[in-house]
Write a protein that holds these residues in place. Structure first.
Motif, PDB file in Angstrom:
ATOM      1  N   ARG A 155      27.479  13.508 -45.722  1.00  0.00           N
ATOM      2  CA  ARG A 155      27.334  12.050 -45.793  1.00  0.00           C
ATOM      3  C   ARG A 155      27.411  11.409 -44.403  1.00  0.00           C
ATOM      4  NH1 ARG A 155      31.019   9.037 -49.862  1.00  0.00           N
ATOM      5  NH2 ARG A 155      29.490   7.417 -49.306  1.00  0.00           N
ATOM      6  N   ALA A 156      28.363  11.924 -43.571  1.00  0.00           N
ATOM      7  CA  ALA A 156      28.556  11.311 -42.260  1.00  0.00           C
ATOM      8  C   ALA A 156      27.377  11.549 -41.326  1.00  0.00           C
ATOM      9  CB  ALA A 156      29.840  11.847 -41.629  1.00  0.00           C
ATOM     10  N   THR A 157      26.569  12.566 -41.581  1.00  0.00           N
ATOM     11  CA  THR A 157      25.399  12.858 -40.725  1.00  0.00           C
ATOM     12  C   THR A 157      24.109  12.309 -41.332  1.00  0.00           C
ATOM     13  OG1 THR A 157      25.184  15.041 -41.781  1.00  0.00           O
ATOM     14  CG2 THR A 157      26.456  14.930 -39.738  1.00  0.00           C
ATOM     15  N   ASP A 158      24.234  11.579 -42.429  1.00  0.00           N
ATOM     16  CA  ASP A 158      23.055  10.978 -43.073  1.00  0.00           C
ATOM     17  C   ASP A 158      22.878   9.558 -42.520  1.00  0.00           C
ATOM     18  OD1 ASP A 158      21.096   9.928 -44.644  1.00  0.00           O
ATOM     19  OD2 ASP A 158      22.060  10.422 -46.567  1.00  0.00           O
ATOM     20  N   PRO A 159      21.802   9.315 -41.746  1.00  0.00           N
ATOM     21  CA  PRO A 159      21.595   7.981 -41.152  1.00  0.00           C
ATOM     22  C   PRO A 159      21.527   6.862 -42.185  1.00  0.00           C
ATOM     23  CG  PRO A 159      20.112   9.601 -40.178  1.00  0.00           C
ATOM     24  CD  PRO A 159      20.727  10.249 -41.378  1.00  0.00           C
ATOM     25  N   ASP A 160      21.160   7.205 -43.407  1.00  0.00           N
ATOM     26  CA  ASP A 160      21.012   6.191 -44.461  1.00  0.00           C
ATOM     27  C   ASP A 160      22.308   5.961 -45.254  1.00  0.00           C
ATOM     28  OD1 ASP A 160      18.307   5.882 -43.821  1.00  0.00           O
ATOM     29  OD2 ASP A 160      17.765   7.610 -45.088  1.00  0.00           O
ATOM     30  N   ASP A 161      23.338   6.718 -44.909  1.00  0.00           N
ATOM     31  CA  ASP A 161      24.600   6.581 -45.657  1.00  0.00           C
ATOM     32  C   ASP A 161      25.691   6.060 -44.720  1.00  0.00           C
ATOM     33  OD1 ASP A 161      26.687   6.683 -47.416  1.00  0.00           O
ATOM     34  OD2 ASP A 161      26.590   8.840 -47.801  1.00  0.00           O
ATOM     35  N   PHE A 162      25.562   4.813 -44.320  1.00  0.00           N
ATOM     36  CA  PHE A 162      26.538   4.223 -43.409  1.00  0.00           C
ATOM     37  C   PHE A 162      27.922   4.151 -44.063  1.00  0.00           C
ATOM     38  CE2 PHE A 162      28.627   0.488 -41.447  1.00  0.00           C
ATOM     39  CZ  PHE A 162      28.718   0.970 -40.158  1.00  0.00           C
ATOM     40  N   GLN A 163      27.938   3.894 -45.370  1.00  0.00           N
ATOM     41  CA  GLN A 163      29.215   3.813 -46.078  1.00  0.00           C
ATOM     42  C   GLN A 163      29.941   5.158 -46.018  1.00  0.00           C
ATOM     43  OE1 GLN A 163      30.716   1.158 -47.297  1.00  0.00           O
ATOM     44  NE2 GLN A 163      32.487   2.406 -47.886  1.00  0.00           N
ATOM     45  N   LEU A 201      26.184  10.438 -36.516  1.00  0.00           N
ATOM     46  CA  LEU A 201      26.664  11.788 -36.207  1.00  0.00           C
ATOM     47  C   LEU A 201      25.622  12.821 -36.601  1.00  0.00           C
ATOM     48  CD1 LEU A 201      30.359  11.506 -37.474  1.00  0.00           C
ATOM     49  CD2 LEU A 201      29.584  11.547 -35.091  1.00  0.00           C
ATOM     50  N   SER A 202      25.738  13.977 -35.967  1.00  0.00           N
ATOM     51  CA  SER A 202      24.844  15.088 -36.310  1.00  0.00           C
ATOM     52  C   SER A 202      25.694  16.313 -36.639  1.00  0.00           C
ATOM     53  CB  SER A 202      23.902  15.404 -35.151  1.00  0.00           C
ATOM     54  OG  SER A 202      24.644  15.879 -34.044  1.00  0.00           O
ATOM     55  N   SER A 203      25.034  17.314 -37.180  1.00  0.00           N
ATOM     56  CA  SER A 203      25.750  18.558 -37.494  1.00  0.00           C
ATOM     57  C   SER A 203      26.321  19.188 -36.242  1.00  0.00           C
ATOM     58  CB  SER A 203      24.807  19.543 -38.196  1.00  0.00           C
ATOM     59  OG  SER A 203      24.403  19.039 -39.453  1.00  0.00           O
ATOM     60  N   SER A 204      25.654  18.995 -35.102  1.00  0.00           N
ATOM     61  CA  SER A 204      26.156  19.563 -33.850  1.00  0.00           C
ATOM     62  C   SER A 204      27.473  18.906 -33.447  1.00  0.00           C
ATOM     63  CB  SER A 204      25.114  19.402 -32.731  1.00  0.00           C
ATOM     64  OG  SER A 204      24.830  18.027 -32.493  1.00  0.00           O
ATOM     65  N   ASP A 205      27.664  17.645 -33.817  1.00  0.00           N
ATOM     66  CA  ASP A 205      28.939  16.982 -33.534  1.00  0.00           C
ATOM     67  C   ASP A 205      30.079  17.630 -34.320  1.00  0.00           C
ATOM     68  OD1 ASP A 205      27.829  15.053 -31.793  1.00  0.00           O
ATOM     69  OD2 ASP A 205      27.151  13.886 -33.525  1.00  0.00           O
TER      70      ASP A 205
END
Length: 377
Positions: A52-60, A101-105
């Motif tokens: 969820r945290a790496t999904d640009p469309d899921d800010f929540q 965020l990205s998976s690399s983060d």
């Protein structure tokens, strides 16, 4: 012993356990437990929110992740070990509102927590080492039990080897066989010719002589045979009746239902009633056992057999008065138990050598167990 035997494996397990204990104690077990609690909570948060945290469309999702992670880290002790690593991992997972965020983060955050993970795994490694130690110690205990069994067997062979194998054991065997044959035939005659009621009454009396070992009659069967006319029939006829259908049985007994309840339910008992418990085993038991049992046999057998059979029982009783009874008995046991191979090994001293070797191995195992005590809970 070989390098992969239970003793060597326990020693290896003990060495590993000591090493992990030292590593853990260097840091402190309580400190590692506190660190492990925080790390595992953070790890679960990362795994739970990464998608969820790496999904640009899921800010929540990102907001929930940041709040959950921040709350957990803020609740951690201020002096927690590797505190800087947690701060760096948190920074790696913090981004501006306009970024995502990205998976690399997440991968970088986990990398920053590598030292934390290594310390946490110390506790897991210690637990594994303790489990391995317990397992290897149980294996050594099993080896000890097996060696004890081998020592008992070899000592028994040596003991039997000291018997006078050429002793005239027929002087015991002949009277015992003669009695066994006579009492077996007499009981079969008694069972065949007497009423079931008389046989059951005799069994009840035999209960007063526990060394004889005759089975006790079921109370319901005994009560039924005392009142029913079918009690006049021999046991063999009652056994035959138990195989009849209810309609056929109606021609032979007053109440088929009562017969089934008292007799048919005990048909196995009726089948088992024979003279075997009245016989004397071969090789015979120690003198004291035979003496007291033979006295009871004389009393019990005398209630259904002829005087000649009772006389044979008395002959068995007198055997234990012989001064050479135990010598003949040991010779009989040796002949029964020792194989030709064992006798040859005894002659060549192989059994003695093997016993000495096994005893040495046993002491080796016991010493290992003494040096490596069980772990406390």
């Amino acid at each position: 012993m070989s390098d992969d035997d239970p003793v060597s494996e326990l020693r290896t397990a003990a060495t590993k356990l000591d090493a992990y204990r030292e590593d853990v104690e260097t840091v402190g077990r309580d400190e590692l437990r506190r660190l492990a609690t925080t790390y595992r909570d953070v790890e679960r948060i990362l795994d739970r929110f990464e998608e969820r945290a790496t999904d640009p469309d899921d800010f929540q999702g990102y907001i929930e992740f940041r709040e959950t992670l921040t709350d957990r880290l803020e609740s951690a002790p201020a002096d927690i070990r590797h505190g800087e690593a947690f701060i760096q991992a948190n920074d790696a997972l913090t981004t501006a509102v306009t970024s995502s965020l990205s998976s690399s983060d997440f991968e970088r955050a986990r990398t920053l927590l590598a030292d934390v993970r290594a310390d946490v795994e110390l506790l897991e490694s210690l637990q594994d080492a303790e489990d391995a130690y317990r397992s290897k110690r149980r294996a050594v205990q099993s080896a000890k039990a097996e060696l004890e069994s081998r020592i008992d067997r070899l000592e028994r062979i040596e003991e039997l080897g000291r018997a006078d194998i050429d002793a005239p054991i027929s002087e015991l065997r002949t009277p015992i066989e003669r009695y066994n044959e006579a009492v077996t035939e007499a009981f079969e005659r008694f069972r065949r010719e007497s009423s079931a009621r008389d046989v059951v009454d005799w069994l009840s009396t035999a209960e007063l002589f526990p060394l004889v070992g005759m089975p006790s009659p079921p109370p319901r069967l005994e009560s039924y045979l005392h009142t029913a006319d079918v009690g006049d029939e021999p046991l063999s006829k009652l056994v035959e009746y138990t195989e009849y259908s209810r309609s056929k049985l109606d021609h032979y007994v007053d109440s088929p239902q009562e017969f089934d309840a008292a007799v048919k339910t005990n048909s196995q008992f009726l089948h088992r009633v024979d003279g075997e418990p009245l016989t004397v085993s071969w090789p015979p038991a120690p003198a004291s056992t035979v003496r007291w049992r033979a006295r009871e046999l004389v009393s019990v057998v005398g209630r259904f057999a002829s005087e000649s059979v009772v006389s044979e029982a008395r002959s068995v009783r007198r055997l234990v008065d012989r001064t050479d009874y135990e010598r003949l008995r040991e010779a009989a046991i040796a002949r029964e138990e020792l194989t030709d191979d064992q006798r040859e090994k005894l002659r060549r001293g192989v059994i003695s050598d093997e016993l000495s070797s096994v005893r040495d191995e046993y002491e080796h195992v016991v010493s290992c167990l003494d040096a490596h005590p069980p772990l406390g809970d």
